[in-house]
Design an enzyme around this catalytic site. Sequence first.
Site, PDB file in Angstrom:
ATOM      1  CB  THR A 126      -0.922   0.016   1.247  1.00 26.38           C
ATOM      2  OG1 THR A 126      -1.425   1.346   1.425  1.00 26.38           O
ATOM      3  CG2 THR A 126      -0.185  -0.382   2.512  1.00 26.38           C
ATOM      4  CD  GLU A 128      -2.131   5.238   4.845  1.00 27.97           C
ATOM      5  OE1 GLU A 128      -1.665   5.315   5.993  1.00 27.97           O
ATOM      6  OE2 GLU A 128      -2.664   6.197   4.264  1.00 27.97           O
ATOM      7  CE1 TYR A 151      -3.868  -1.650   5.965  1.00 30.10           C
ATOM      8  CE2 TYR A 151      -2.886   0.381   5.164  1.00 30.10           C
ATOM      9  CZ  TYR A 151      -3.499  -0.846   4.920  1.00 30.10           C
ATOM     10  OH  TYR A 151      -3.728  -1.236   3.618  1.00 30.10           O
ATOM     11  CE  LYS A 155      -1.955  -4.266   4.124  1.00 30.41           C
ATOM     12  NZ  LYS A 155      -2.371  -5.295   3.166  1.00 30.41           N
TER      13      LYS A 155
END
Length: 327
Positions: A126, A128, A151, A155
């Site tokens: 991601t 992010e 999160y 990841k």
Amino acid sequence: MTKTALVTGILGQDGPYLAKLLLSKGYRVYGLIRRYSNPNFSNLDFVGVTDEVDYVEGDMNDEASLLNLIRTIRPTEVYNLAAQSFVKSSFDQAKLTTEVNSLGPLYLLNAIKYFSPTTRYYQASTSEMFGLQHTNGYQDEKTPFHPRSPYGVSKVYAYWITVNYRESYGLFTANGILFNHESPIRGKQFVTRKVTDGVAKIKLGLAKEIRLGNLDARRDWGFAGDYVEAMYLMLQQKESNDFVVGTGESHTVRELVELAFKSVGIDDWKKYVVIDPQYKRPAEVPNLRAKPDKAFKLLKWKPKMTFDKLIKTMVEADLERNKKKTT
Ligand code: NAP
Ligand code: G4F
């Protein structure tokens, strides 16, 4: 030989679009679902493939269930889409997020390593992970990571373990570093769907306001249906590799709100939007914008749906669904 794919996260947003694509290419698709008394197939119903998927039970937190599935199915490809994917919740449920998002991929990779080393593995990475980092306002495969949430951190682990199992054991593994992608079956907590559903309800007289957090955040928003094609293409390459996937355009949450209201003929949107601190995050990712040149060149992939069309399509779908509540 029929190709087989195990898709985790089959009941989420991306799972159904990917299943539809793989089924159209003649794959036998196994969809991993957790043990539920009453699983929710509504997203698969929406894309029309509920009855074509073979469902298998397991949990990303249960290593034995994943080992057993890989050992028995020995799929041609695994698409690991399962995650605790809501950034805001990851601040309050950091351990759970880490277990599902970091250890889950490790369990799958170990299962592939021991029981099915020719299986190709896709990891749902991601944007992010970039967090605060950018290169001249963009993020690409060379941009360093600086995640801003549990999160994002979880990841980053999954990204590197995916690279590591490629380098250590010669597995075919690919990270798709996907920027935000949306659709009419996006979860209602995410800002696009929260806005399109809220606008539809306001238009139909079912709600009076939408409560939001940071309107200044910028995201590179694309259509999920386009992005699952990139996932598939990554596993069809000669060599395994990692790719940034996005549109190259970014918009603020404010622009999203304005566009969604405009699409139903409401110009004075500020009357209906309330800023509520509970929707702000302890640490924000202010600006995401992809530079997807590598995907364009090597995968020959391009997004087809524009931001305007995406938001209008989502508002229309929410109008239809909410109209049913008024009759
Ligand atoms: P989503 O709608 O939140 O779906 C996630 C799926 O993961 C759900 O079906 C959920 O199952 C499943 N899941 C959660 N915990 C699990 C567990 N312990 N065991 C088995 N399954 C579990 O996410 P999405 O938008 O489709 O995204 C797919 C993947 O891409 C995610 O990994 C996400 O982090 C990543 N990603 C998404 C975007 C985006 O903009 N959408 C961008 C970059 C990366 P239940 O239905 O049972 O809850
Ligand atoms: O829609 P969001 O919750 O998505 P976010 O945090 O960008 O994460 C999504 O995209 C990631 C890829 O970049 C995925 F990896 C992840 O799984 C997920 O799919 O929030 C988007 C932006 C944020 O800056 C947030 O602060 O919208 C801002 N926002 C403002 N008000 C809001 C709200 N977000 C939500 N969810 N709800 C609000 O009321």
